[in-house]
Structure formats: C-alpha cells, structure tokens
Design a protein around this motif. Structure first.
Motif, short mmCIF file in Angstrom:
data_model
loop_
_atom_site.label_atom_id
_atom_site.label_comp_id
_atom_site.label_asym_id
_atom_site.label_seq_id
_atom_site.Cartn_x
_atom_site.Cartn_y
_atom_site.Cartn_z
N GLY A 92 0.72 -1.14 -0.07
CA GLY A 92 0.20 -0.03 -0.18
C GLY A 92 0.70 1.36 -0.03
N GLU A 93 0.43 2.33 -0.38
CA GLU A 93 0.96 3.50 -0.72
C GLU A 93 0.96 4.23 0.91
OE1 GLU A 93 2.66 5.38 -3.04
OE2 GLU A 93 2.56 3.53 -4.20
N ALA A 94 2.12 5.35 1.18
CA ALA A 94 1.79 5.99 2.21
C ALA A 94 0.78 7.28 2.05
CB ALA A 94 3.13 6.52 3.05
N GLY A 95 -0.36 6.79 2.14
CA GLY A 95 -1.54 7.78 2.09
C GLY A 95 -2.81 7.39 1.58
N ALA A 96 -3.98 8.22 1.28
CA ALA A 96 -5.00 7.72 0.86
C ALA A 96 -5.24 7.16 -0.57
CB ALA A 96 -6.01 8.76 0.76
N TYR A 97 -6.02 6.23 -0.91
CA TYR A 97 -6.02 5.53 -2.14
C TYR A 97 -4.70 5.19 -2.63
CZ TYR A 97 -9.14 8.93 -0.64
OH TYR A 97 -10.09 9.80 0.24
N GLY A 98 -4.18 4.30 -2.19
CA GLY A 98 -2.72 3.88 -2.40
C GLY A 98 -2.65 2.88 -3.79
N GLU A 99 -2.25 3.61 -5.07
CA GLU A 99 -2.17 2.77 -6.16
C GLU A 99 -1.57 1.81 -6.07
OE1 GLU A 99 -3.04 3.23 -10.43
OE2 GLU A 99 -3.62 4.44 -8.96
N SER A 175 -11.45 7.55 8.35
CA SER A 175 -12.73 7.03 8.10
C SER A 175 -13.95 7.71 7.80
CB SER A 175 -13.01 6.07 9.30
OG SER A 175 -11.95 4.92 9.30
N LEU A 176 -13.86 9.00 8.59
CA LEU A 176 -15.05 9.64 8.19
C LEU A 176 -14.85 10.82 7.34
CD1 LEU A 176 -17.57 11.22 9.49
CD2 LEU A 176 -16.13 12.50 11.15
N VAL A 177 -13.66 11.27 6.95
CA VAL A 177 -13.40 11.91 5.64
C VAL A 177 -13.53 11.21 4.44
CG1 VAL A 177 -11.46 13.11 4.37
CG2 VAL A 177 -11.43 13.09 6.87
N PRO A 185 -21.98 5.31 4.60
CA PRO A 185 -22.46 5.85 6.02
C PRO A 185 -21.61 5.42 7.12
CG PRO A 185 -24.20 4.59 4.79
CD PRO A 185 -23.01 4.50 4.11
N TYR A 186 -20.85 6.60 7.64
CA TYR A 186 -20.02 6.21 8.62
C TYR A 186 -20.43 5.61 9.79
CZ TYR A 186 -16.37 7.51 12.47
OH TYR A 186 -15.50 7.57 13.27
N ASP A 187 -21.58 5.35 10.08
CA ASP A 187 -22.19 4.24 10.92
C ASP A 187 -21.84 2.75 10.78
OD1 ASP A 187 -23.37 6.43 12.27
OD2 ASP A 187 -25.45 5.84 11.65
N ASP A 188 -21.38 2.67 9.62
CA ASP A 188 -20.76 1.29 9.24
C ASP A 188 -19.19 1.24 9.29
OD1 ASP A 188 -23.51 0.51 8.51
OD2 ASP A 188 -23.16 1.39 6.51
N HIS A 189 -18.68 2.26 9.73
CA HIS A 189 -17.16 2.43 9.81
C HIS A 189 -16.34 1.08 10.43
CE1 HIS A 189 -18.05 4.03 13.81
NE2 HIS A 189 -16.67 3.67 13.98
N GLU A 190 -16.87 0.52 11.38
CA GLU A 190 -16.45 -0.75 12.04
C GLU A 190 -16.62 -1.87 11.09
OE1 GLU A 190 -16.90 -3.65 15.91
OE2 GLU A 190 -17.98 -1.68 16.11
N PHE A 191 -17.47 -2.05 10.38
CA PHE A 191 -17.50 -3.16 9.25
C PHE A 191 -16.38 -2.94 8.20
CE2 PHE A 191 -18.95 -3.85 5.15
CZ PHE A 191 -18.75 -5.48 4.85
N PHE A 192 -16.29 -1.80 7.53
CA PHE A 192 -15.01 -1.71 6.61
C PHE A 192 -13.79 -1.32 7.28
CE2 PHE A 192 -16.77 2.93 6.69
CZ PHE A 192 -15.78 3.55 6.97
N GLN A 193 -13.58 -1.05 8.69
CA GLN A 193 -12.30 -1.26 9.22
C GLN A 193 -11.74 -2.47 9.68
OE1 GLN A 193 -12.60 1.28 12.57
NE2 GLN A 193 -12.69 3.38 11.43
N VAL A 194 -12.95 -3.51 9.99
CA VAL A 194 -12.47 -4.77 10.03
C VAL A 194 -11.97 -5.67 8.85
CG1 VAL A 194 -13.27 -7.08 11.06
CG2 VAL A 194 -13.84 -4.95 12.39
N ASN A 195 -12.82 -5.32 7.88
CA ASN A 195 -12.48 -6.02 6.93
C ASN A 195 -11.25 -5.63 6.06
OD1 ASN A 195 -14.78 -8.25 6.03
ND2 ASN A 195 -15.84 -6.40 6.79
N LEU A 262 -10.67 1.31 1.34
CA LEU A 262 -9.59 0.92 1.83
C LEU A 262 -8.35 1.75 1.84
CD1 LEU A 262 -7.85 -1.50 2.74
CD2 LEU A 262 -7.39 -2.22 0.52
N GLY A 263 -7.96 2.49 0.60
CA GLY A 263 -6.99 3.29 0.68
C GLY A 263 -7.21 4.56 1.48
N GLY A 264 -8.48 4.91 1.69
CA GLY A 264 -8.55 6.31 2.28
C GLY A 264 -8.89 6.36 3.57
N HIS A 265 -8.42 5.20 4.33
CA HIS A 265 -8.51 5.38 5.86
C HIS A 265 -7.34 4.43 6.55
CE1 HIS A 265 -10.79 1.55 5.89
NE2 HIS A 265 -10.20 1.11 7.09
N GLU A 266 -7.03 3.35 5.91
CA GLU A 266 -6.02 2.56 6.60
C GLU A 266 -4.72 3.12 6.40
OE1 GLU A 266 -4.90 -0.81 8.35
OE2 GLU A 266 -6.59 -0.67 7.77
N THR A 267 -4.05 3.31 5.14
CA THR A 267 -2.91 4.00 5.13
C THR A 267 -2.79 5.34 5.98
OG1 THR A 267 -3.48 4.69 2.83
CG2 THR A 267 -2.17 2.78 3.06
#
Length: 427
Positions: A92-99, A175-177, A185-195, A262-267
């Motif tokens: 992954g790249e050091a940043g959002a949306y790692g190409e 994650s919110l950004v 929906p940010y309410d689903d953030h736990e689901f996409f963070q875990v996956n 994925l890229g938008g919050h993990e990295t």
C-alpha cells in the motif's frame, strides 16, 4: 547524469526477502536490506514462494522503473512477486487511495480495481475518480477536516486517559473523511475497518482475505445500486452515474469503491499514528510544528515524516514485459521486480544524512507515494489531512506523551502497511 555505482561482489547465496524491521529501530528500514543495498542498486532476493525477483534499492533506479511502461502491475502474471500466498497483492502507498495497495489473487477474487491493471484500462478507470482528488477540491475540504479534527480532540480531552490514539483518533478521522467523500454511511465504519484490516494482513489466509473483499464488494455494490436511483453529490454517486450510462459495470464501480474506502483510511491512519509517535520521540521538532504560524513549516514537516517512515514497507511490485537493462543488470521478460521505497527514501545521494529526522529539510523528492502513472491518486488528500492533524494535536494537547515505553508499542510487522496496532498516550 548519475555517478557510477560502486558495489561489493554479489552475495554467495541469494538472500531471503523480506526481512523485518528491527524492534530496536522500529522507524527504520530492515537492517538486513540496508546491508544488502551495498551489493548495488539492483540484485536478486528469494521471495517467500522460492522465486527470485529483483530488488531495486536506489532512488534514481526506482524512479526510472516506476515510470517505465515495460513493467506491469498485473497480479495474474505467472511470476508476479506477491508478498503473500495466492497473489495477495503489493504494498500500500503512504496515503489515501494507494495506487500500490495491490490486493488481489490471480483469479480476480480479491481484485482492487485499476491498481492491478496496465494502461489503457488503468487510465480509463483512474480518470473516472481522479477529479475528486485535485488540489483545488482537496483544499476546499480543509475547513471541514479541521472541524472534524477539533471535534475528535475535544472528545479526547473530555474522556479518560490514558487512551489508545489509534482507536480514538487515528482511525476514525480518515474513516469519516473518506466516508463523506465517497457517500458511505460512517455508522458502518467498524464493518469496513475490520475487513480492511484483514485485506492488508500478512497473516490472514487467502480465504480470509477473499471473504473480507467479498463482504466489502457486496456492501459497496448495494450502495451503488441505491445511488443509481437516488444519487447525491458524493463520489459513489458519480460512479453510479457512469454505470447508468454504460461507461462502467456495477461490479467495476463497487470494486473501485472498495479500493477508495480501503486506501482512504487504512494508510492515512497508520501515518497519523506513526508520525505522532515519531514527533514525540523528537520533542524539539514537535515543538517547531506546535509553535509555528508558517504553513510551509508544517508542509515540510509532513513531507519529511512521509520520507522517513515510508509505511509502504514491502515494496512496489511489478513484472517485466520485456528485457530491461538497468544499473548493469538485465531484468528479463517475465521476471519480478520489487522496488523498496523505504530504501529509496534513505538514499544518501538524494537525502544527506538520511537516517536523521529533519523537518526543515527539503524532502519533496521522496517516493512515499510512488511515481509514474501508478502514483498514489489520493496523495493531495493524504497530505492535507496530515497537515491539519499533526499541528492541531500538538497544539491542543501540548503535554501529549506516551503512556508506555517505546519498546512496548505493538508495531505492525504483520501487515503490508506499517504502523502500530495500538498507541496508548496521556497528557
């Protein structure tokens, strides 16, 4: 013109790759890889699967190869140098949306849209989302991101301490950004963070990664379906519009959404955590970020942190489409190539005294976001978030400090994106 390389004779045995960072120097590249770089800028290593791809360590050679159309990012290539079993993908790249957040297997079960494609298909799909990440559009988001950051800091100050900065601050902000930008929906953030965590894990099985990707893809597919009929102003609605007029399939739009989510919050979350920790280890440089009124000081600090940390720590991976001569070596058609950004970013010919953190240096030539057509599409957003977050956190909580010893921090040696699983802080 670059000076000629001088190198020791090649090692008698091909070295194993990767070698982990040292727990004694958790911010630095692997000492074994640093030592092997003395053999030259291009040499062979033995991957986990027994194959022997080339590793590229120098800044100049990496920049040239990352812009070379004779190298392919296609995960399905027979000798694509995957970091995990069944073509789990590149780094992954050091940043959002790692190409380079390549995460797919050779059958497309966990593909991540255009990151595993060559031009022209890569360019066609990338153009559909690139407009959302122009500097002008990202700068327009800065006040809203500042407001988000201040809100999370308010909650930190009102809550108990010590606190895990990862869960209370580093993960929720990006994650919110990205949720708001995408229309998720940010309410689903736990689901996409875990996956997402499963997708970038080095210890997850192929089946676990495939299940995580399938879950995310089905979730985004449902959202795309909803936005086809009830579009908004968000990026996912834009992609849904492309589906409606036949420029994208619904599957393509959903998988593109997985990539961006994925890229938008993990990295970015990992850079928030590691950058904060590194600044706390250098209080005089943290003070400069805290006390400055000059935006350029903050900009330079962020670039130096990106250079120094290089959280994409397993290399950008390619396969040669034809023979390539570079640095006195011949990379043959079909052979794998791994470009170690953390070594390029510590190249002393580009960055004098590279192992010293210096937020006053000009670090803009770093390759934390890659280069060439596959450079990180979301780097303007990642930079802006970090430029807001570091000074805000240090100013609002000037006595911020680790609540544990550095050697007790659980670093992510088990993930394709480097960071810390937890970071307990107090003030």
């Amino acid at each position: 013109m670059n000076p000629p390389h001088t190198a020791r004779p090649a090692p008698a045995d091909i070295p194993d790759f990767p070698e982990p960072r040292s727990a004694r120097c958790p911010f630095d590249p692997s000492p074994e890889m640093r030592g092997l770089a003395a053999f030259g800028p291009v040499f062979r290593v033995r991957n986990w699967d027994g194959k022997t791809p080339w590793v590229v360590t120098s800044h100049a050679e990496q920049k040239a190869l990352l812009s070379d159309s004779r190298l392919s990012v296609d995960f399905a290539a027979p000798d694509f140098p995957s970091p995990v079993a069944h073509h789990g993908g590149g780094e992954g790249e050091a940043g959002a949306y790692g190409e380079e957040a390549q995460g797919g297997d050779s059958h497309g079960a966990t593909d991540l849209s255009f990151v595993g494609m060559d031009d022209p298909e890569h360019a066609r799909l990338r153009r559909m989302v690139s407009g959302a990440f122009t500097i002008k559009r990202v700068e327009a988001m800065r006040p809203a991101v500042q407001e988000m950051v201040d809100g999370f800091i308010d909650r930190l100050l009102e809550g108990p301490k010590p606190v895990d900065l990862v869960q209370a601050f580093s993960l929720p902000i990006p994650s919110l950004v990205i949720s708001e930008l995408l229309g998720v929906p940010y309410d689903d953030h736990e689901f996409f963070q875990v996956n997402s965590k499963t997708l970038v894990s080095l210890t997850a099985t192929s089946a676990e990664r495939q299940a995580a990707h399938t879950g995310l893809a089905e979730y985004l597919d449902r959202l795309v379906g909803e936005k086809i009929h009830n579009p908004g102003e968000d990026l996912l609605s834009h992609l849904a519009g492309k589906v409606k007029i036949g420029e994208l399939t619904r599957r393509e739009a959903a998988v593109m959404g997985v990539l961006l989510l994925l890229g938008g919050h993990e990295t970015t979350a990992n850079m928030i955590t590691l950058g904060t920790l590194l600044l706390l280890q250098h209080p005089e440089q943290a003070a400069r970020v805290r006390e400055t009124d000059d935006p350029k000081v903050v900009v330079d600090a962020v670039e130096e942190l990106l250079r120094f940390l290089t959280i994409a720590h397993l290399g950008r991976r390619r396969t040669a489409l034809e023979d390539i001569e570079i640095a006195g070596q011949t990379i043959r058609k079909g052979e794998g190539v791994i470009m170690l950004g953390e070594l390029a970013n510590r190249d002393p010919s580009v960055f004098p005294d590279p192992d010293r953190l210096d937020i006053t240096r000009d670090a803009r030539r770093h390759q934390a976001f890659g280069a060439g057509t596959h450079h990180c599409i979301g780097q303007p957003l990642a930079r802006m978030e970090l430029q807001v977050i570091y000074p805000a956190l240090l100013r609002r909580i000037p006595t911020l400090q680790l609540a544990t010893e550095l050697d007790q921090v659980p670093f992510k040696y088990d993930a394709v994106i480097y960071g810390a699983h937890e970071l307990h802080v107090t003030w």
